[in-house]
Design a protein around this motif. Structure first.
Motif, PDB file in Angstrom:
ATOM      1  N   SER A 465       0.931  -1.158   0.000  1.00  0.00           N
ATOM      2  CA  SER A 465      -0.070  -0.012  -0.036  1.00  0.00           C
ATOM      3  C   SER A 465       0.809   1.235  -0.147  1.00  0.00           C
ATOM      4  CB  SER A 465      -0.890   0.070   1.141  1.00  0.00           C
ATOM      5  OG  SER A 465      -0.205   0.024   2.479  1.00  0.00           O
ATOM      6  N   VAL A 466       2.123   1.193   0.565  1.00  0.00           N
ATOM      7  CA  VAL A 466       2.819   2.418   0.803  1.00  0.00           C
ATOM      8  C   VAL A 466       3.397   2.702  -0.766  1.00  0.00           C
ATOM      9  CG1 VAL A 466       5.126   1.364   0.682  1.00  0.00           C
ATOM     10  CG2 VAL A 466       4.891   3.420   1.859  1.00  0.00           C
ATOM     11  N   ILE A 467       3.518   1.818  -1.657  1.00  0.00           N
ATOM     12  CA  ILE A 467       3.812   1.945  -3.330  1.00  0.00           C
ATOM     13  C   ILE A 467       2.390   2.662  -3.786  1.00  0.00           C
ATOM     14  CG2 ILE A 467       4.035   0.753  -5.366  1.00  0.00           C
ATOM     15  CD1 ILE A 467       5.422  -1.385  -4.071  1.00  0.00           C
ATOM     16  N   SER A 468       1.333   2.615  -3.398  1.00  0.00           N
ATOM     17  CA  SER A 468       0.104   2.984  -3.818  1.00  0.00           C
ATOM     18  C   SER A 468       0.161   4.697  -3.467  1.00  0.00           C
ATOM     19  CB  SER A 468      -1.192   2.591  -3.523  1.00  0.00           C
ATOM     20  OG  SER A 468      -1.163   1.108  -3.899  1.00  0.00           O
ATOM     21  N   TRP A 469       0.506   4.941  -2.372  1.00  0.00           N
ATOM     22  CA  TRP A 469       0.581   6.240  -1.614  1.00  0.00           C
ATOM     23  C   TRP A 469       1.668   6.849  -2.431  1.00  0.00           C
ATOM     24  CZ3 TRP A 469      -3.058   8.662   0.364  1.00  0.00           C
ATOM     25  CH2 TRP A 469      -4.117   7.884   1.144  1.00  0.00           C
ATOM     26  N   ALA A 471       2.981   6.757  -5.443  1.00  0.00           N
ATOM     27  CA  ALA A 471       2.627   6.748  -6.786  1.00  0.00           C
ATOM     28  C   ALA A 471       1.483   7.858  -6.745  1.00  0.00           C
ATOM     29  CB  ALA A 471       2.163   5.422  -7.409  1.00  0.00           C
ATOM     30  N   LEU A 472       0.671   7.892  -6.027  1.00  0.00           N
ATOM     31  CA  LEU A 472      -0.383   8.822  -6.133  1.00  0.00           C
ATOM     32  C   LEU A 472       0.087  10.248  -5.622  1.00  0.00           C
ATOM     33  CD1 LEU A 472      -3.556   9.019  -6.155  1.00  0.00           C
ATOM     34  CD2 LEU A 472      -3.542   8.723  -3.545  1.00  0.00           C
ATOM     35  N   ASP A 473       1.051  10.256  -4.741  1.00  0.00           N
ATOM     36  CA  ASP A 473       1.616  11.643  -4.511  1.00  0.00           C
ATOM     37  C   ASP A 473       2.351  12.070  -5.678  1.00  0.00           C
ATOM     38  OD1 ASP A 473       0.906  11.557  -1.789  1.00  0.00           O
ATOM     39  OD2 ASP A 473       2.792  10.359  -1.250  1.00  0.00           O
ATOM     40  N   VAL A 474       2.907  11.179  -6.299  1.00  0.00           N
ATOM     41  CA  VAL A 474       3.752  11.857  -7.616  1.00  0.00           C
ATOM     42  C   VAL A 474       2.660  12.267  -8.711  1.00  0.00           C
ATOM     43  CG1 VAL A 474       5.250  11.271  -9.586  1.00  0.00           C
ATOM     44  CG2 VAL A 474       5.773  10.466  -7.313  1.00  0.00           C
ATOM     45  N   VAL A 475       1.702  11.119  -9.074  1.00  0.00           N
ATOM     46  CA  VAL A 475       0.801  11.653  -9.990  1.00  0.00           C
ATOM     47  C   VAL A 475      -0.163  12.617  -9.788  1.00  0.00           C
ATOM     48  CG1 VAL A 475      -1.327  10.250 -11.057  1.00  0.00           C
ATOM     49  CG2 VAL A 475       0.624   8.941 -10.931  1.00  0.00           C
ATOM     50  N   GLY A 476      -0.639  12.757  -8.593  1.00  0.00           N
ATOM     51  CA  GLY A 476      -1.329  14.013  -8.138  1.00  0.00           C
ATOM     52  C   GLY A 476      -0.587  15.451  -8.335  1.00  0.00           C
ATOM     53  N   THR A 477       0.558  15.427  -7.941  1.00  0.00           N
ATOM     54  CA  THR A 477       1.280  16.592  -7.994  1.00  0.00           C
ATOM     55  C   THR A 477       1.525  17.021  -9.614  1.00  0.00           C
ATOM     56  OG1 THR A 477       2.766  16.065  -6.165  1.00  0.00           O
ATOM     57  CG2 THR A 477       3.672  17.704  -7.593  1.00  0.00           C
ATOM     58  N   GLU A 478       1.630  16.111 -10.482  1.00  0.00           N
ATOM     59  CA  GLU A 478       1.888  16.406 -11.960  1.00  0.00           C
ATOM     60  C   GLU A 478       0.758  16.328 -12.897  1.00  0.00           C
ATOM     61  OE1 GLU A 478       6.364  13.914 -12.251  1.00  0.00           O
ATOM     62  OE2 GLU A 478       4.407  12.808 -13.079  1.00  0.00           O
ATOM     63  N   LEU A 479      -0.457  16.174 -12.232  1.00  0.00           N
ATOM     64  CA  LEU A 479      -1.617  16.427 -13.164  1.00  0.00           C
ATOM     65  C   LEU A 479      -2.213  17.641 -13.337  1.00  0.00           C
ATOM     66  CD1 LEU A 479      -3.749  12.987 -12.178  1.00  0.00           C
ATOM     67  CD2 LEU A 479      -2.684  13.599 -14.464  1.00  0.00           C
ATOM     68  N   TYR A 480      -1.970  18.376 -12.369  1.00  0.00           N
ATOM     69  CA  TYR A 480      -2.573  19.936 -12.235  1.00  0.00           C
ATOM     70  C   TYR A 480      -1.616  20.944 -12.514  1.00  0.00           C
ATOM     71  CZ  TYR A 480      -6.470  17.152 -10.885  1.00  0.00           C
ATOM     72  OH  TYR A 480      -7.445  16.316 -10.927  1.00  0.00           O
TER      73      TYR A 480
END
Length: 545
Positions: A465-469, A471-480
């Protein structure tokens, strides 16, 4: 760092920097025919990505380009702030097995207590994120970290459950601001090709916070001699633990106030070219210590801001509150229009699913293992109603904290995995794959029959689950884009807090009667989140907009 009044309040130079005379001296070109032989007027103006690339060290270890002195210090300071948030959130889960007797808590009360900090984070996340996009990242981080630590420490003095609940809620308001803003702030100092790995490295400090909270709980809470009778409250060892958990947040606020500059990306978007250039010069100077070459730019390419009249000033006194409310909601509307619509819907689903599953389960791990002390699976024993009245919290069973420490340490392989592969595989596929594996591991927690098997599967869940978090930190930062980044992260983390509240309330209501419902619900939601992640666009090594 000393203030530079002519640059404004946000442009700061750390104590490691040199004074103005040293800067002028170092700015003199070397006689080696280097590009810096040009006069400052002949040097080009750079855009944001070019300025970041120039400020990055290219002379250090070949395996770690971009990790100069400035970026190492930035990682440590932001990482400590990230770890402090983890400590403050997980603090409650480790004190529940003992504090429930002193505060006379039922299982439903414990569910409300673990949910209270998430309610505060839900309200604080969007508020602080919106302020960070308008007023600056560094200033908001100082205030939110101070709010987190102050109310967290004061909660140790609460004599009853309801006051303790209120103070934990107020602490959560501070946590809700620092989590999304710290990733926006950190990402805006990173070069494009190393951004994913660096954000993954920052996310690793969440594991450090987990380990720190579990380790301090293991060392402090069983020491029941650490108590003082204050008359109106018996200051037990778990209250000492609560005070210790507030120290990381308070020290982080102090460091950010004294030593950290404003985000150069935010400064450029705000049209504050001189302040942004000062930050890039500082980055270059620290990353190229020993070099006498100046930062190779005479200025920055900043899009001039239109001097539009503030719409709030045109509102009457009676309408001002409505105007403020509409301004606060404006970034949310922008998230769900045009090309941002599909990615925002997908992120909405992912944040809800992962937050319900992770926090709903993780916050209850210490209590689950406490109930499995006599053997068997946690779920099997939880189906038998627990008698809170006839069960003593003392002496404290140290195995509960040892198991929490082991599960926290199991994050390490997942963190290493994401740092190595984030810029190769990309956040999208790491996010989707890890959520699907997490779904399977949670289902196995329900199936296993022994305590040792439960501990093993819980470690697998934690590590994946830490991989999920991350990856979500990276993706969420770069999407906007920059003007929406902190608001978007604040909004989606707020959605996640709603899910975390629901997860903790559901566990609290059903933990004594029907364990299967929350466990299987978590598994199904993680599966849905993994499928939703496949709908996100790829962001690997893209420019920040």
């Amino acid at each position: 760092m000393s203030r530079r009044n002519q640059r404004g309040d946000e442009a700061r130079q750390p104590l490691l920097g040199c004074d103005r005379e040293d800067t002028d001296r170092d700015s003199q070109p070397e006689g080696d025919g280097a590009p810096s032989d040009r006069s400052p007027d002949d040097q080009p103006k750079l855009n944001y990505e070019e300025a970041v690339e120039e400020a990055v060290s290219k002379i250090l270890h070949p395996l770690f380009p971009g990790f100069g002195v400035f970026h190492v210090l930035l990682l440590l300071v932001c990482g400590w702030a990230n770890a402090s948030d983890a400590v403050e959130i997980l603090c409650v889960s480790f004190l529940l097995p003992t504090a429930r007797c002193d505060l006379q808590l039922s299982s439903a009360d414990m569910g409300l207590l673990t949910a209270s900090i998430f309610l505060g984070m839900m309200l604080g996340g969007y508020m602080w994120g919106n302020l960070a996009d308008q007023r600056g990242r560094q200033r908001v981080l100082v205030i939110s970290l101070a709010v987190n630590g102050t109310f967290g420490a004061v909660a140790s003095l609460a004599p009853n459950f309801w006051l303790f609940l209120l103070l934990r809620f107020l602490s959560g308001v501070g946590v809700g601001g620092s989590i999304p803003v710290i990733f926006s702030y950190f990402s805006e100092f990173q070069p494009r090709l190393r951004r994913g790995a660096m954000i993954s490295a920052l996310a690793t400090f969440w594991m450090a916070g987990n380990i720190l909270a579990a380790g301090v709980a293991w060392l402090v809470i069983p020491r029941t001699f650490l108590h003082v009778d204050l008359g109106w409250v018996d200051f037990q060892s778990w209250r000492v633990f609560v005070v210790l958990c507030s120290i990381p947040s308070l020290t982080s606020a102090f460091i950010f106030r004294l030593a950290m500059p404003e985000s150069p990306r935010f400064l450029m978007e705000a049209g504050r070219e001189e302040e942004a250039l000062t930050v890039f010069q500082l980055m270059y100077k620290l990353n190229h210590r020993g070099s006498r070459k100046p930062f190779p730019a005479s200025g920055l390419l900043v899009t001039p801001k239109e001097d539009a009249m503030d719409p709030i000033r045109t509102c009457s006194c009676c309408e001002r509150l409505t105007c403020l409310f509409k301004r606060g909601l404006a970034p949310i509307r922008q998230l769900f229009v045009g090309p941002l619509l599909s990615r925002s819907i997908a992120l909405l689903i992912i944040f809800y699913c992962i937050s319900f599953g992770y926090y709903g389960l993780w916050m209850w791990f210490p209590e689950l293992f406490k109930r499995a002390e006599d053997g068997g699976s946690p779920c099997g024993n939880m189906s038998q109603p627990q008698s809170q009245e006839n069960e003593s919290c003392y002496p404290v069973k140290t195995a509960v904290y040892m198991e929490g420490f082991v599960i926290a340490a199991s994050n390490l392989p997942g963190n290493i995995f994401t740092i190595l592969l984030m810029d190769t595989v990309g956040g999208k596929f790491l996010l989707s794959g890890s959520l699907l594996v997490s779904s399977v591991s949670v289902f196995l927690i329900y199936v296993v029959k022994t305590k040792s098997q439960s501990l093993l599967i819980s470690c697998v869940f934690s590590g994946v689950s830490v991989i999920s978090w991350n990856a979500l930190d990276v993706v969420g930062t770069e999407l906007y884009p920059t003007q929406l980044r902190s608001s978007a992260l604040g909004f989606f983390t707020g959605v996640g807090r709603v899910a975390a509240i629901m997860g903790n309330v559901v566990f609290g209501q059903l933990v004594d009667s029907n364990c299967a419902v929350p466990i299987l619900m978590v598994s199904a939601l993680l599966l849905a989140g993994g499928l939703a992640a496949l709908q996100l666009p790829r962001t690997k090594q893209t420019d920040l907009t």
